[in-house]
Design an enzyme around this catalytic site. Structure first.
Site, PDB file in Angstrom:
ATOM      1  N   CYS A   7       0.854  -1.203   0.000  1.00 18.44           N
ATOM      2  CA  CYS A   7       0.000   0.000   0.000  1.00 18.44           C
ATOM      3  C   CYS A   7       0.886   1.249   0.000  1.00 18.44           C
ATOM      4  O   CYS A   7       0.587   2.236  -0.688  1.00 18.44           O
ATOM      5  CB  CYS A   7      -0.923   0.013   1.220  1.00 18.44           C
ATOM      6  SG  CYS A   7      -2.357  -1.070   1.081  1.00 18.44           S
ATOM      7  N   HIS A  97      -0.502  -8.493   0.819  1.00 21.76           N
ATOM      8  CA  HIS A  97      -1.242  -7.628  -0.115  1.00 21.76           C
ATOM      9  C   HIS A  97      -1.192  -8.376  -1.440  1.00 21.76           C
ATOM     10  O   HIS A  97      -0.093  -8.706  -1.916  1.00 21.76           O
ATOM     11  CB  HIS A  97      -0.563  -6.252  -0.211  1.00 21.76           C
ATOM     12  CG  HIS A  97      -1.228  -5.254  -1.120  1.00 21.76           C
ATOM     13  ND1 HIS A  97      -1.603  -3.982  -0.709  1.00 21.76           N
ATOM     14  CD2 HIS A  97      -1.569  -5.316  -2.435  1.00 21.76           C
ATOM     15  CE1 HIS A  97      -2.144  -3.329  -1.722  1.00 21.76           C
ATOM     16  NE2 HIS A  97      -2.118  -4.117  -2.791  1.00 21.76           N
ATOM     17  N   HIS A  99      -0.636  -9.930  -4.803  1.00 20.51           N
ATOM     18  CA  HIS A  99       0.327  -9.565  -5.848  1.00 20.51           C
ATOM     19  C   HIS A  99       0.586 -10.777  -6.724  1.00 20.51           C
ATOM     20  O   HIS A  99       0.497 -11.927  -6.284  1.00 20.51           O
ATOM     21  CB  HIS A  99       1.637  -9.044  -5.249  1.00 20.51           C
ATOM     22  CG  HIS A  99       2.268  -9.949  -4.260  1.00 20.51           C
ATOM     23  ND1 HIS A  99       1.836 -10.054  -2.953  1.00 20.51           N
ATOM     24  CD2 HIS A  99       3.314 -10.826  -4.366  1.00 20.51           C
ATOM     25  CE1 HIS A  99       2.577 -10.941  -2.305  1.00 20.51           C
ATOM     26  NE2 HIS A  99       3.486 -11.435  -3.149  1.00 20.51           N
TER      27      HIS A  99
HETATM   28  P1  DGP Z   1       5.594 -13.354  -1.861  1.00 12.29           P
HETATM   29  O1  DGP Z   1       6.519 -14.362  -1.288  1.00 12.29           O
HETATM   30  O2  DGP Z   1       4.759 -13.938  -2.991  1.00 12.29           O
HETATM   31  O3  DGP Z   1       4.746 -12.672  -0.816  1.00 12.29           O
HETATM   32  O4  DGP Z   1       6.504 -12.263  -2.552  1.00 12.29           O
HETATM   33  C1  DGP Z   1       6.741 -10.972  -2.066  1.00 12.29           C
HETATM   34  C2  DGP Z   1       7.792 -10.368  -2.935  1.00 12.29           C
HETATM   35  O5  DGP Z   1       7.832  -9.001  -2.660  1.00 12.29           O
HETATM   36  C3  DGP Z   1       9.195 -10.908  -2.730  1.00 12.29           C
HETATM   37  O6  DGP Z   1       9.647 -11.499  -3.948  1.00 12.29           O
HETATM   38  C4  DGP Z   1      10.043  -9.687  -2.394  1.00 12.29           C
HETATM   39  C5  DGP Z   1       9.154  -8.548  -2.781  1.00 12.29           C
HETATM   40  N1  DGP Z   1       9.253  -7.374  -1.923  1.00 12.29           N
HETATM   41  C6  DGP Z   1       9.057  -7.321  -0.584  1.00 12.29           C
HETATM   42  N2  DGP Z   1       9.199  -6.071  -0.140  1.00 12.29           N
HETATM   43  C7  DGP Z   1       9.481  -5.299  -1.231  1.00 12.29           C
HETATM   44  C8  DGP Z   1       9.719  -3.918  -1.417  1.00 12.29           C
HETATM   45  O7  DGP Z   1       9.696  -3.093  -0.477  1.00 12.29           O
HETATM   46  N3  DGP Z   1       9.966  -3.504  -2.679  1.00 12.29           N
HETATM   47  C9  DGP Z   1       9.994  -4.371  -3.747  1.00 12.29           C
HETATM   48  N4  DGP Z   1      10.247  -3.852  -4.954  1.00 12.29           N
HETATM   49  N5  DGP Z   1       9.757  -5.682  -3.609  1.00 12.29           N
HETATM   50  C10 DGP Z   1       9.504  -6.138  -2.365  1.00 12.29           C
END
Ligand code: DGP
Length: 117
Positions: A7, A97, A99
């Site tokens: 968010c 969230h 994705h």
């Molecule tokens: P999941 O395991 O499906 O919940 O993947 C979450 C993904 O989100 C993981 O591959 C790393 C990414 N991620 C987490 N925090 C951040 C962030 O602050 N910025 C970005 N660009 N990616 C993030």
């Protein structure tokens, strides 16, 4: 949601490497890429996970897949790609969230989990 990192990214409060944005969704590069191209596509509306989808809020998922197809063309994934959603603890969801991971730029493995002994 005030304490949700995605968010905050959607609101521009946390910077991200944005690749696409419209009124309903945002796409940005994953912080920890698992493929040469690894983009996350999120709804701007806070939906905690795929388990929270309902007839009222699920339209955004079709839109996300349209955006994935468009980004795949724009990012040069002519040979194919994978769209992944991790849901809940067993699905190894780490950000609460909704994705979708758009992964490409190399041939993926299958099955995506180690064989059982
Ligand atoms: P999941 O395991 O499906 O919940 O993947 C979450 C993904 O989100 C993981 O591959 C790393 C990414 N991620 C987490 N925090 C951040 C962030 O602050 N910025 C970005 N660009 N990616 C993030």
């Amino acid at each position: 949601m005030t304490d949700c990192v995605f968010c905050k990214i959607a609101a521009g409060e946390i910077p991200s490497a944005k690749v696409y944005e419209d009124s309903a969704v945002l796409a940005f590069r994953d912080l920890d890429p698992q493929a040469p191209t690894h983009v996350l596509i999120i709804p701007k509306e806070h939906i905690a996970s795929a388990a929270e989808l309902t007839p009222e809020n699920s339209g955004v998922v079709a839109h996300i897949f349209e955006v994935a197809a468009r980004l795949a063309k724009e990012l040069g994934l002519e040979k194919g790609f994978r769209v992944v959603n991790n849901c809940g603890p067993d699905g190894m969801q780490s950000v609460q969230h909704l994705h979708f991971h758009l992964l490409g730029g190399k041939q993926m493995g299958w099955p995506p989990f180690p064989p059982q002994p």
